[in-house]
Design an enzyme around this catalytic site. Structure first.
Site, mmCIF file in Angstrom:
data_model
loop_
_atom_site.group_PDB
_atom_site.id
_atom_site.type_symbol
_atom_site.label_atom_id
_atom_site.label_comp_id
_atom_site.label_asym_id
_atom_site.label_seq_id
_atom_site.Cartn_x
_atom_site.Cartn_y
_atom_site.Cartn_z
ATOM 1 N N CYS A 123 0.837 -1.208 0.000
ATOM 2 C CA CYS A 123 0.000 0.000 0.000
ATOM 3 C C CYS A 123 0.876 1.263 0.000
ATOM 4 O O CYS A 123 2.033 1.233 -0.461
ATOM 5 C CB CYS A 123 -0.968 0.000 1.177
ATOM 6 N N ASP A 194 -3.660 1.373 10.170
ATOM 7 C CA ASP A 194 -4.871 2.193 10.338
ATOM 8 C C ASP A 194 -5.380 2.094 11.765
ATOM 9 O O ASP A 194 -6.055 2.994 12.254
ATOM 10 C CB ASP A 194 -5.951 1.756 9.351
HETATM 11 C C1 RUB Z 1 -3.998 3.327 3.545
HETATM 12 C C2 RUB Z 1 -3.270 2.364 4.423
HETATM 13 C C3 RUB Z 1 -1.991 2.849 5.051
HETATM 14 C C4 RUB Z 1 -2.289 3.353 6.465
HETATM 15 C C5 RUB Z 1 -1.086 4.090 7.072
HETATM 16 O O1 RUB Z 1 -5.273 2.869 3.179
HETATM 17 O O2 RUB Z 1 -3.715 1.271 4.713
HETATM 18 O O3 RUB Z 1 -1.062 1.797 5.150
HETATM 19 O O4 RUB Z 1 -3.370 4.253 6.434
HETATM 20 O O5 RUB Z 1 -0.797 5.244 6.329
HETATM 21 P P1 RUB Z 1 -6.217 3.807 2.265
HETATM 22 P P2 RUB Z 1 -0.021 6.502 6.973
HETATM 23 O O6 RUB Z 1 -5.476 4.070 1.004
HETATM 24 O O7 RUB Z 1 -7.459 2.999 2.066
HETATM 25 O O8 RUB Z 1 -6.493 5.065 3.071
HETATM 26 O O9 RUB Z 1 1.239 5.929 7.501
HETATM 27 O O10 RUB Z 1 0.162 7.439 5.825
HETATM 28 O O11 RUB Z 1 -0.887 7.046 8.056
#
Ligand code: RUB
Length: 300
Positions: A123, A194
């Site tokens: 991701c 998340d």
């Molecule tokens: C994004 C996702 C990321 C976490 C952490 O999912 O799973 O790994 O949110 O991100 P989506 P960060 O694209 O569905 O929002 O470290 O930027 O908070």
């Protein structure tokens, strides 16, 4: 007056703003605008509810909103003007603290990257990217493999950002993970989060748990990078986090009459996680309660 809260909730829902930390910061900025507009406690609570319901899984979102509502409640006896000034300034402090935590995690997490490492990530996480970019800036030479991340291809974002920062990156389809971990001799996996539960389970983009199971089977370190704002105080009281179900059209519109499921996140059990890097330091998943106790104030 502009409906900043409505617009922000819409941007979070449509994923124009995405990633758990960015969602929390956007919500905090919208709440700050509401405070500046002179809204009452009741109106702020309503705005907070709109923002909290924009997406169900990232715990950073309700945690940020609840924190701001708590500040507003504490300041309620101030004059209108003082309330506005003090609350808005405290929200700005909160946002700055979140941004600082990103840097702190980058600093701590980058120390885990060794020369010639091959890192796999899934991701797109600002937190993981921060770590990789810091390691690169410190002169460590390493390679990254990133997954495509179906159905919305957040892995493309990761690939673009890493390329822009001159970090060698290879993109693979999600289903290649098990093969690639071995073939490319991956040393470590880094993912964002998340939500982190009190038992150390981590909720992140769908597919994360599959990567973790494969990594554990090959004795590859599986590392989660996350701010303490993503730890779930409600998990202490047994609350299960809702996994967002998104529309089938994100998967395909070619198969008429076939049921399509599109869960956006999954749960990686703590026993597949080697360590969690937070702005407070590196903890084993079993240390999640301490973060909740000291930094999220479970029980408040
Ligand atoms: C994004 C996702 C990321 C976490 C952490 O999912 O799973 O790994 O949110 O991100 P989506 P960060 O694209 O569905 O929002 O470290 O930027 O908070």
């Amino acid at each position: 007056m502009k409906d900043v809260v409505g617009r922000t909730a819409k941007d979070i829902k449509s994923m124009k703003v995405r990633g758990a930390l960015d969602i929390a910061i956007a919500a905090a900025e919208a709440m700050q605008a509401s405070v500046m507009q002179g809204k009452t406690q009741k109106e702020l609570a309503r705005d907070g509810a709109i923002l909290k319901h924009a997406r169900p899984t990232a715990v950073s979102l309700p945690n940020a909103v609840n924190y701001i509502l708590k500040i507003a409640e504490e300041n309620r006896r101030l004059s209108r003007d003082d309330f506005r000034k003090k609350t808005a300034a405290q929200i700005l402090d909160f946002i700055a603290e979140q941004r600082r935590s990103l840097e702190r995690i980058a600093e701590i997490g980058s120390r885990l990257i060794e020369p010639k490492d091959t890192i796999l990530t899934h991701c797109q996480s600002d937190t993981v990217e921060g770590i990789l970019i810091k390691a690169k800036k410190d002169g460590v030479k390493f390679d990254v493999v990133c997954t495509e991340t179906r159905p919305r291809h957040q892995g493309y974002l990761t690939a673009r950002i890493l390329k822009k920062n001159r970090i060698p990156v290879t993109l693979v389809v999600d289903s290649a993970v098990n093969y690639i971990l071995k073939k490319m001799e991956v040393d470590k996996v880094f993912v964002g989060a998340d939500a982190v539960m009190v038992n150390g389970d981590v909720i992140n983009k769908i597919g994360t748990s599959q990567v973790a199971v494969c990594a554990t089977a090959m004795d590859i370190e599986f590392i989660v990078a996350t701010q303490s704002i993503k730890f779930s105080p409600e998990s202490v009281y047994g609350k299960i986090i809702e996994i967002e179900d998104r529309g089938p059209e994100e998967v395909t519109s070619e198969l008429k009459g076939v049921r399509i499921l599109n869960p956006a996140f999954d749960v990686t059990p703590a026993n597949h996680i080697s360590k969690i890097v937070t702005e407070q330091g590196i903890i084993p998943p079993a240390g999640a309660y301490n973060i909740l106790k000291y930094f999220q104030k479970a029980g408040d």
